[in-house]
Design an enzyme around this catalytic site. Structure first.
Site, PDB file in Angstrom:
ATOM      1  N   ARG A 113       3.364   7.113  -7.992  1.00  0.00           N
ATOM      2  CA  ARG A 113       2.496   7.792  -6.309  1.00  0.00           C
ATOM      3  C   ARG A 113       2.919   8.255  -5.494  1.00  0.00           C
ATOM      4  O   ARG A 113       4.536   8.492  -4.932  1.00  0.00           O
ATOM      5  CB  ARG A 113       2.287   6.446  -5.461  1.00  0.00           C
ATOM      6  CG  ARG A 113       1.050   6.989  -4.812  1.00  0.00           C
ATOM      7  CD  ARG A 113       0.193   5.988  -4.181  1.00  0.00           C
ATOM      8  NE  ARG A 113       1.336   6.029  -3.046  1.00  0.00           N
ATOM      9  CZ  ARG A 113       1.191   4.652  -2.266  1.00  0.00           C
ATOM     10  NH1 ARG A 113       0.669   3.905  -2.450  1.00  0.00           N
ATOM     11  NH2 ARG A 113       2.578   5.351  -0.652  1.00  0.00           N
ATOM     12  N   HIS A 121      -1.324   6.105  -0.821  1.00  0.00           N
ATOM     13  CA  HIS A 121      -2.456   5.777  -0.978  1.00  0.00           C
ATOM     14  C   HIS A 121      -3.512   6.628  -1.202  1.00  0.00           C
ATOM     15  O   HIS A 121      -3.733   6.870  -1.997  1.00  0.00           O
ATOM     16  CB  HIS A 121      -1.785   4.616  -0.562  1.00  0.00           C
ATOM     17  CG  HIS A 121      -4.076   3.610  -1.007  1.00  0.00           C
ATOM     18  ND1 HIS A 121      -3.840   3.221  -1.746  1.00  0.00           N
ATOM     19  CD2 HIS A 121      -4.607   3.883   0.220  1.00  0.00           C
ATOM     20  CE1 HIS A 121      -5.263   2.799  -2.438  1.00  0.00           C
ATOM     21  NE2 HIS A 121      -5.499   2.789  -0.982  1.00  0.00           N
ATOM     22  N   TYR A 171       6.904   2.817   4.780  1.00  0.00           N
ATOM     23  CA  TYR A 171       7.507   1.582   4.322  1.00  0.00           C
ATOM     24  C   TYR A 171       7.917   1.642   3.077  1.00  0.00           C
ATOM     25  O   TYR A 171       8.473   0.780   2.690  1.00  0.00           O
ATOM     26  CB  TYR A 171       5.780   0.553   4.025  1.00  0.00           C
ATOM     27  CG  TYR A 171       5.250   1.414   3.901  1.00  0.00           C
ATOM     28  CD1 TYR A 171       5.627   1.419   2.175  1.00  0.00           C
ATOM     29  CD2 TYR A 171       3.612   1.414   4.416  1.00  0.00           C
ATOM     30  CE1 TYR A 171       4.120   2.207   1.228  1.00  0.00           C
ATOM     31  CE2 TYR A 171       2.772   2.453   3.153  1.00  0.00           C
ATOM     32  CZ  TYR A 171       2.155   3.165   1.526  1.00  0.00           C
ATOM     33  OH  TYR A 171       1.832   3.000   1.441  1.00  0.00           O
TER      34      TYR A 171
END
Lengths: 324, 352
Positions: B247, B251, B260
């Site tokens: 990805r 998200h 993160y």
């Protein structure tokens, strides 16, 4: 008219619809070879074969989810969830998926499916095997909710549920499976969303569902002897709700009692009471009274279960105390 | 089959390869534009497919028209590949009156029966048992339909993944599970999602095969999915195809991965961009040129911008429509509630 038990009427209803429409298939745990743990589906495997009558792995969300996928792509499945308590396990599929799929795709896909389940008390199975959860389902837009009280209604309403274009949750009552009643011969199809007036009275109106219906009838007979004349309405279906019959019968007597196995908070009786208070307040001669299980999980021991669920005595006593 | 890393000749017909590539470029362009529109406040939410175009499109193209797709978040582009028009697709994202699903679902949850694709469910993994049911139904009906059930790596932690694979194995359902392992389920890396050595290996526990492919290599994805689809169609039962991909973006538009995720990891994967990989192959086979690339990029951008302009012109969905399709027939109770609502002042933009 043939006399059937409530449990025989289940198999008769399924068989009638499977014979009529080959898109009707049936799946669940222990439903085929064993004929159902409550023996409600005996003979269906032999009659329709293992492709259409299917035992599945023990997985409520997969049973209901598979029924959903099959319904979306052209079949008309009947799924059995052995105990309605297990709706908790498959609740996402029921409340988030099946209930909403038609809406979210703007009607492009239909979900003509039935989820049959054994609901209610009387077997001493306790808090995770004997609940009445029709009020859970009633609260979710997109679902229809049916709960018959006698063998004729089981067959007729089950047939109507299978033919309905929307998902129907069909609550059979465990405590009624052994009861007998006349069932019309030949094809029998009833109408969803219609209540039945089982007894006409002049003083009070008692509204009940499933196993509370015979109790309400017995209570009415006893009250008659005490000089209180009671109408008894069998709701049969919570969604759609036959509000017209409910209001007409309430207005005639001016007093309404609901008898339900749902725990007190947000049981279906609360919705009935709200509707009547909104629509017929000035026709009431006294407060609406809900007779429910207390707001507790259902205990298993005989003595405790019997004292939790409304009894004939409790209905009689409550009406006697408040109807004057 | 030739080894994938040194394919000297195209393993697929030229038109299929070019179609995959063109759709990949269109999807990349669309995603970039939609993320921009989201930042401008013109779109509420968006989940881009960036970096996963090969896994999405080279798998979907292996299906027949009559096959069904039960997608996850990032497979909206499969609808476009299968012929769904761009303007109503965009109207779904805008949630306006041009949306065939009447503004009922949040953006990136599009569906259309016309291309046999259902809406993704916001509840992770729930599409999987449904897909198995659709596949079981195809088998009962005796038709040739295969069902593609997409999922992310995060969904493999859900109960629905396991019950669906179990059912599929037991009933030998004609379903292909296509897992886009993009390494991140929002902020949770796949290393913390499962202790298994792969996702593909999980299929073994359910009695059927799992295969892991380079999800950024369109040719590899297509080969694996096509094989699985053919197997399912010929009665061979299910397969789990794990497409290892990445990805590249957040998200969704609501997420900030810099909190993160190490940017160096992203940079490593950017070097393996699925568009670059396929374009490199096409050029090496002599079926794609720099001129064609420039023309395609310009054409696609123009197409997307024109569609956005047209879609944005559509009005809001009428508020009375919110009562439709709850049931097949509008019940009197909802008719009453509709009258009640319409008698009150409208809420939302139109009332401000």
């Amino acid at each position: 008219m043939a006399e059937l038990t409530y449990r025989e009427a289940v198999a008769a209803g399924i068989a009638q619809e499977m014979e009529r429409d080959e898109r009707v298939v049936f799946l669940g745990e222990d439903v085929a070879a064993a004929g159902g743990v409550f023996k409600t589906t005996v003979g269906l495997l032999e009659k329709f074969g293992p492709c259409r009558v299917r035992d599945t792995p023990i997985s409520e969300q997969a049973i209901v989810g598979a029924a959903m996928g099959a319904a979306m792509t052209g079949l008309r499945p009947i799924a059995e969830i052995m105990f309605s308590d297990f709706f908790g396990v498959s609740w996402d599929m029921i409340a988030n998926e099946i209930a909403k799929a038609r809406y979210m795709c703007a009607g492009q896909l239909a979900l003509p499916l039935v989820i049959r389940t054994a609901n209610g008390s009387g077997s001493r199975f306790g808090a995770q095997h004997s609940q009445s959860v029709e009020n859970w389902v009633m609260a979710v837009p997109g679902l229809k909710v049916v709960a018959p009280s006698n063998p004729a209604d089981v067959k007729g309403l089950l047939a109507a549920a299978v033919r309905d274009p929307d998902p129907v949750i069909f609550f059979e009552h465990k405590g009624l499976y052994a009861t007998k009643g006349e069932v019309p011969d030949g094809e029998h199809v009833d109408r969803l969303g219609t209540a039945k007036v089982l007894r006409q009275g002049s003083d009070v109106t008692i509204v009940a569902l499933a196993a509370m219906v015979p109790r309400a009838l017995q209570a009415a007979q006893r009250l008659e002897k005490e000089g209180i004349s009671a109408t008894v309405v069998d709701l049969r279906s919570l969604v759609p709700l036959d509000t017209k019959t409910l209001l007409v019968e309430t207005k005639k007597t001016g007093r309404l009692y609901t008898v339900e196995e749902n725990p007190r908070l947000c049981g279906w009786g609360a919705e009935i009471a709200s509707i009547v208070a909104e629509e017929a307040f000035y026709d009431l001669d006294g407060p609406i009274v809900r007779i429910t299980t207390p707001h507790v999980p259902l205990p298993a021991a005989d003595e405790l279960e019997d004292n939790t669920v409304p009894t004939v005595e409790r209905i009689v006593e409550t009406v006697r105390r408040t109807a004057g | 089959m030739q080894p994938l890393h040194k394919l000297e000749t195209p393993p697929l017909p030229r038109e299929i390869l070019l179609r995959i590539y063109r759709e990949m470029v269109r999807l990349r362009t669309l995603d970039e534009r939609m993320m921009t529109l989201q930042r401008q406040g013109r779109v509420g939410f968006y989940g881009a497919c960036t970096g996963q175009e090969a896994a999405t499109l080279a798998s979907a193209i292996a299906l027949e028209k009559s096959d069904w797709i039960f997608p996850a978040l990032r497979e909206g582009g499969a609808m476009l590949l299968r012929g769904f028009p761009l303007v109503p697709y965009l109207c779904q994202i805008f949630g306006n009156a041009g949306d065939e699903t009447k503004g009922r679902q949040m953006p990136s949850h599009m569906a259309s029966k016309s291309v046999h694709q259902v809406s993704w469910s916001s509840c992770i993994g729930t599409q999987l048992p449904q897909a198995v049911g659709a596949a079981m139904a195809a088998k009962i009906k005796g038709d040739r339909t295969v069902v593609a059930a997409y999922l992310g790596d995060g969904a493999t932690s859900e109960g629905d993944f396991h019950v669906a694979l179990n059912f599929a194995g037991v009933f030998k359902a004609p379903v292909v599970f296509i897992c886009q392992n993009n390494h991140w389920a929002i902020s949770v890396p796949s290393s913390k999602q499962t202790a298994s050595e792969s996702i593909a290996i999980k299929a073994q526990a359910y009695g059927f095969g799992g295969v892991k492919v380079d999800g950024n290599d369109a040719v590899a994805v297509h080969a694996a999915v096509k094989q699985a689809v053919d197997k399912a169609r010929s009665g061979g039962g299910p397969t789990l195809v794990e497409c290892e991909t990445y990805r590249i973006g957040a998200h969704s538009s609501s997420d900030d991965p810099t909190r993160y995720r190490d940017e160096r990891e992203v940079e490593q994967w950017r070097k393996r961009d699925p568009l670059d990989l396929l374009r490199g192959r096409l050029q090496s086979w002599g079926i794609w040129s720099a001129r064609e690339e420039d023309e395609l990029r310009a054409k696609v951008l123009e197409e997307v911008n024109a569609a956005i302009a047209e879609a944005e012109k559509k009005p809001e969905p009428p508020r009375e429509s919110l009562f439709e399709d709850v049931y097949s027939v509008l019940p009197w109770s909802l008719r009453e509630q509709r009258e009640e609502l319409l008698a009150s002042p409208p809420a939302g933009k139109t009332s401000q």
